[in-house]
Design a protein around this motif. Sequence first.
Motif, PDB file in Angstrom:
ATOM      1  N   GLU A 166      37.561  45.478  30.127  1.00 38.87           N
ATOM      2  CA  GLU A 166      38.457  44.916  29.115  1.00 38.87           C
ATOM      3  C   GLU A 166      39.904  45.017  29.564  1.00 38.87           C
ATOM      4  N   ARG A 169      40.533  42.261  32.001  1.00 35.10           N
ATOM      5  CA  ARG A 169      40.717  40.954  31.346  1.00 35.10           C
ATOM      6  C   ARG A 169      42.094  40.849  30.706  1.00 35.10           C
ATOM      7  N   ARG A 170      42.588  41.949  30.133  1.00 39.83           N
ATOM      8  CA  ARG A 170      43.941  41.918  29.558  1.00 39.83           C
ATOM      9  C   ARG A 170      44.989  41.800  30.644  1.00 39.83           C
ATOM     10  N   ARG A 209      45.596  34.900  36.823  1.00 40.69           N
ATOM     11  CA  ARG A 209      44.454  35.347  36.020  1.00 40.69           C
ATOM     12  C   ARG A 209      43.357  34.286  35.983  1.00 40.69           C
ATOM     13  N   GLN A 213      37.687  36.529  37.246  1.00 37.07           N
ATOM     14  CA  GLN A 213      36.859  36.801  36.070  1.00 37.07           C
ATOM     15  C   GLN A 213      36.192  38.158  36.225  1.00 37.07           C
ATOM     16  N   GLN A 215      32.950  40.701  34.838  1.00 42.57           N
ATOM     17  CA  GLN A 215      31.645  40.772  34.185  1.00 42.57           C
ATOM     18  C   GLN A 215      31.056  42.160  34.378  1.00 42.57           C
TER      19      GLN A 215
END
Length: 290
Positions: A166, A169-170, A209, A213, A215
């Motif tokens: 997380e 992703r931020r 960004r 990605q 996962q």
Amino acid sequence: MPALARAPQRLDEDDHLTPTDFQRISALIGQEVGIRLPPGKRLMVEGRLRRRLRALGLAGFEAYGDYLFRQNGLEQERPHLINAVTTNKTDFFREPEHFEIMEKTLVPTLLAGRTDRQPLLKVWSAASSTGAEAYSIAMLLADMVTRGRSFRFAVLGTDISTDVLEQGRRAIYPAEQIAPVPPALQSRYLMFSRRPGTRPEVRIVPELRRHVQFQRLNLMDQSYPYDRDVDIIFLRNVLIYFDKADQTKVITRLTAHLRPGGYLLLGHSESMIGTDVAVRQVAPAVFQKL
């Protein structure tokens, strides 16, 4: 969820997991994640789990053991337990020699073997933690494109910890963490927070960004749901936590996702000794698939 006791304001530092509960946690982590937790790691595990005790409102480790193993709380707590005990050490441009060889040798060699007008390079950070490695890779590749190399690129970051994914992703980091990033790349790929009175932070620019990605992946899974034409895989400073049998299995599975001639990068303290994978060493901790 079973009823939980109200936690005191300060947990007792002399409170510990029972030997039986620590052994059960150690066995669970070893089986599911492949990380060895010998008895000497008990204090480290307890230190990381104290935040979970507070979050759950538990009075101590005996109550936590009851919740996990005697009150059927393990299924719900499992991802939080894994997040807490897994190690997530990472830095931008860590082990910079790998980024230098990637720019000067690996990428040019890979591009020389491609006939596409604008080939797509795929790079996988297989234990990405908070994303510093994945974004370091993306910065280097984007900079090469800016300086005239003609290719597209995609970076995949995977990790077992949902917390660090997380953050990746931020793409927000403490400003002091980006010190290893070269100044030219800082000015091009980082946005600096100007909010007064807060801890200085930076964020990766959206243009970068978009190439990255994240996962969730457990390296102990029997197969990985990803492409099998990856150009470069970073698996650095992870194998040291696995036993030899699991090291071999992980390396075998990962190299199956490399295209012929692709590269696997390990940590400088790790090696391929004892594995039967068809690779050749081209630089310290850098291996090319045959």
